[in-house]
Enzyme design. Structure first.
Site, PDB file in Angstrom:
ATOM      1  CE  LYS A 209     -52.694 -89.504 -70.367  1.00 12.65           C
ATOM      2  NZ  LYS A 209     -52.619 -89.931 -71.811  1.00 12.65           N
ATOM      3  CD  GLU A 356     -61.473 -94.376 -76.220  1.00 11.71           C
ATOM      4  OE1 GLU A 356     -62.326 -94.016 -75.584  1.00 11.71           O
ATOM      5  OE2 GLU A 356     -60.228 -94.954 -75.743  1.00 11.71           O
ATOM      6  CG  HIS A 387     -72.528-123.866 -80.039  1.00 15.82           C
ATOM      7  ND1 HIS A 387     -73.061-125.332 -80.327  1.00 15.82           N
ATOM      8  CD2 HIS A 387     -70.955-123.965 -79.733  1.00 15.82           C
ATOM      9  CE1 HIS A 387     -72.104-126.077 -80.713  1.00 15.82           C
ATOM     10  NE2 HIS A 387     -70.803-125.364 -80.146  1.00 15.82           N
ATOM     11  CE  LYS A 507     -64.327 -89.073 -70.117  1.00 19.13           C
ATOM     12  NZ  LYS A 507     -62.964 -88.894 -70.165  1.00 19.13           N
TER      13      LYS A 507
HETATM   14  C1  G6Q Z   1     -58.533 -94.153 -73.655  1.00 16.21           C
HETATM   15  C2  G6Q Z   1     -59.367 -93.121 -73.303  1.00 16.21           C
HETATM   16  C3  G6Q Z   1     -60.043 -93.478 -72.047  1.00 16.21           C
HETATM   17  C4  G6Q Z   1     -59.487 -93.332 -70.710  1.00 16.21           C
HETATM   18  C5  G6Q Z   1     -60.643 -93.471 -69.742  1.00 16.21           C
HETATM   19  C6  G6Q Z   1     -59.962 -93.209 -68.246  1.00 16.21           C
HETATM   20  O1  G6Q Z   1     -57.476 -94.076 -74.644  1.00 16.21           O
HETATM   21  O2  G6Q Z   1     -58.637 -91.824 -73.101  1.00 16.21           O
HETATM   22  O3  G6Q Z   1     -60.688 -94.912 -72.203  1.00 16.21           O
HETATM   23  O4  G6Q Z   1     -58.500 -94.386 -70.517  1.00 16.21           O
HETATM   24  O5  G6Q Z   1     -61.560 -92.257 -69.809  1.00 16.21           O
HETATM   25  O6  G6Q Z   1     -59.409 -92.101 -68.040  1.00 16.21           O
HETATM   26  P1  G6Q Z   1     -58.491 -91.868 -66.862  1.00 16.21           P
HETATM   27  O7  G6Q Z   1     -57.402 -92.906 -66.842  1.00 16.21           O
HETATM   28  O8  G6Q Z   1     -57.948 -90.570 -66.850  1.00 16.21           O
HETATM   29  O9  G6Q Z   1     -59.425 -92.065 -65.551  1.00 16.21           O
END
Ligand code: G6Q
Length: 550
Positions: A209, A356, A387, A507
């Protein structure tokens, strides 16, 4: 919700506290023997899913109070605000509109005065054209070979959904294509995913994203070098890389033509994004038609959630039951056991979705909550788990409410297995609820000295979720079921289910430490003494042989 008091100030919460005192010691054996119609009443159906919630430690009065709690907490208002595109993710000032990802063409949902549904369909159409080109072989690699391998690079919400969905829908996938998923920054993940692949036949989908995530960027750079080295130049990137992102600049900077970028929007949370362009690998696997069926399943559950009364509303019930066990019974964990090998990654997917979202310690006003919020979610497919850890659920000292998920028809074609599988699901739900008493054991002739060890107390709650078959449509319904269950929990607990500030701290610290690990000369370390010593030891020991950094 009354902002001054939060959920614990609600009349329904007080009533549930008092009610908890009355029902906490009632055994499911008694609830069932007193009421042969219990399973009929305490079950519900919607969007192709059947929920038997009768094996929970509840009465009709509990369900009535659930309805009251939902009403006093403002579940319907918050739900409608979400569907309208209001910025209910208040800490990030964002709309929460994964429901727009499956809104039908021709409908409208506005964010900041802009109808987002046409944009969703524009991206879906582009994804469809691209997926069809890869599947038909008309999308060729740099050397003219057709694509046979698809590798999704992404982590968290940009990984768990696609991998889970691919595994779930393998019987519906194009078996001539190989799919791999690289998430971990451990180089071994990339190596193992690509060691047997021909770069000339491999397409990478870089899914991020933000297009800044450290792990994904490192893996994407390695993939780029792997392709460029093998195929003789940067020109190969255009035919072997596409991106899924909201960050066009970042994508261009990496060398991917934005023409080959599939966008989404800040109102799609990562863990709610598997039905956005993040699902491109899913669409290539099952085809645009299969993906459309999956969206229809999501949509059907959205409609069910919007319209069904609480006592018949699957997501609301699952959510309220989670609140019941977490905040009233004090259950610390909840199990999810899919009786389906294809759903092997579903528990991992739900871990992120739920933990989360609802692993939060302050309410919407920023006050420390005085009640337990989201439980630890865990699970493995049945029958494997039976099991190993089921022992603790049956006879341990902790309460672990479980969801058992099964299907009336198998998704694998091997005869004779499915009845065995489902017999185990039904048997587990029965055994967990009713257990085995000392009297039963004595009547069976078990030696007295053995009886205490063999007693299963029962009264372990389960939800049984059944669908006819694990199809793309069913998967969409199942995921939306849990999305809206999480939403319901968050509304009652008065928390922001859509931020994830806790993930950020690690992070930021990792970015600082990576510089300290890479520094050629011993850096001055200013962490705590434990972290300093660990970093120093790692630097000394990582070089082979003499223990000195070269
Ligand atoms: C999900 C979180 C997290 C995110 C990852 C990847 O709700 O925000 O798991 O999806 O950190 O982020 P990017 O898609 O920005 O790489």
């Amino acid at each position: 919700m009354d902002a001054a008091t939060g959920p614990t100030g609600l009349g329904a919460w007080h009533a549930l506290e008092a009610h908890y005192g009355q029902v906490k010691d009632i055994h499911l054996r008694a609830l069932f023997s007193d009421d042969p119609m219990r399973a009929d009443r305490l079950s519900a159906e919607g969007a192709g899913l059947y929920l038997d919630y009768s094996k929970n430690r509840i009465t009709d009065e509990t369900v009535r109070l659930f309805g009251r709690l939902a009403e006093e907490a403002g579940l319907a208002e918050r739900r409608d605000a979400m569907f309208r595109g209001e910025k209910i993710n208040t800490t990030e000032d964002r709309a929460v509109l994964h429901v727009a990802l499956r809104a039908p063409k021709g409908t409208s949902i506005h964010v900041d005065g802009r109808d987002v549904v046409p944009e969703v369909h524009e991206v879906l159409d582009r994804m469809s054209a691209f997926a069809a080109a890869v599947r038909s072989g008309s999308w060729l690699g740099h050397t003219g070979k057709r694509i046979r391998n698809v590798v999704n690079i992404g982590i968290g919400g940009s990984y768990l959904g696609p991998e889970m969905a691919y595994r779930a829908l393998r019987p519906f996938s194009d078996r001539s294509l190989t799919f791999r998923f690289v998430a971990n920054v451990d180089g071994a993940a990339f190596t193992e995913a690509t060691v047997d692949l021909d770069p000339a036949e491999t397409l990478f989908i870089v899914s991020s994203k933000t297009f800044t995530t450290q792990e994904t960027m490192a893996n994407a750079a390695t993939a780029r070098a792997w392709v460029v080295d093998a195929l003789g130049g940067d020109a190969a990137v255009a035919r072997h890389f596409v991106a899924v992102s909201t960050n066009a600049e970042g994508v261009r900077g990496f060398g991917i033509d934005p023409v080959n970028m599939f966008g989404f929007w800040d109102w799609v949370g990562g863990r709610y994004s598997m039905d956005s362009a993040i699902g491109l690998s899913t669409m290539i696997a099952v085809g645009p038609g299969g993906f459309g069926d999956m969206l229809a399943g999501f949509r059907a559950m959205d409609e069910h959630f919007r319209t069904a009364p609480v006592a018949k509303n699957l997501p609301a019930l699952l959510g309220l039951l989670t609140v019941w066990y977490s905040s009233f019974f004090g259950a610390q964990t909840a199990g999810v056991m899919p009786y389906s090998a294809h759903l092997a990654r579903f528990p991992a997917y739900l871990q992120q979705l739920q933990m989360e979202s609802n692993g939060k310690h302050v309410d919407l006003q920023g006050r420390r909550v005085t009640y337990d919020t989201g439980p630890v979610i865990w699970g493995e497919p049945g029958t494997d788990g039976q099991h190993s850890f089921y022992q603790l659920i049956h006879q341990g000292t902790r309460l672990v409410p479980c969801d058992l998920i099964g299907f009336s028809r198998p998704s694998g074609a091997v005869p004779g297995h499915h009845d065995l599988l489902m017999a185990n699901l039904f048997a587990q739900a029965e055994a967990l609820a009713f257990g085995k008493t000392a009297e039963d054991l004595a009547a069976e002739g078990v030696a007295e000295a053995q009886i205490p060890f063999r007693v299963s107390e029962g009264n372990r709650p389960t939800n049984v979720i059944l669908a006819d078959e694990l199809t793309p449509r069913t998967l969409g319904s199942l995921v939306a079921l849990y999305e809206h269950s999480v939403f319901t929990q968050g509304v009652v607990w008065d928390i922001d289910s859509f931020d994830q500030w806790g993930v950020e701290l690690g992070k930021v610290l990792a970015t600082r430490i990576i510089r300290e690990l890479e520094a050629p000369a011993e850096p001055a370390l200013e962490h705590d003494c434990s972290t300093n010593a660990l970093i120093a030891r790692y630097r000394r020991r990582r070089a082979d042989g003499d223990g000195m950094v070269s």
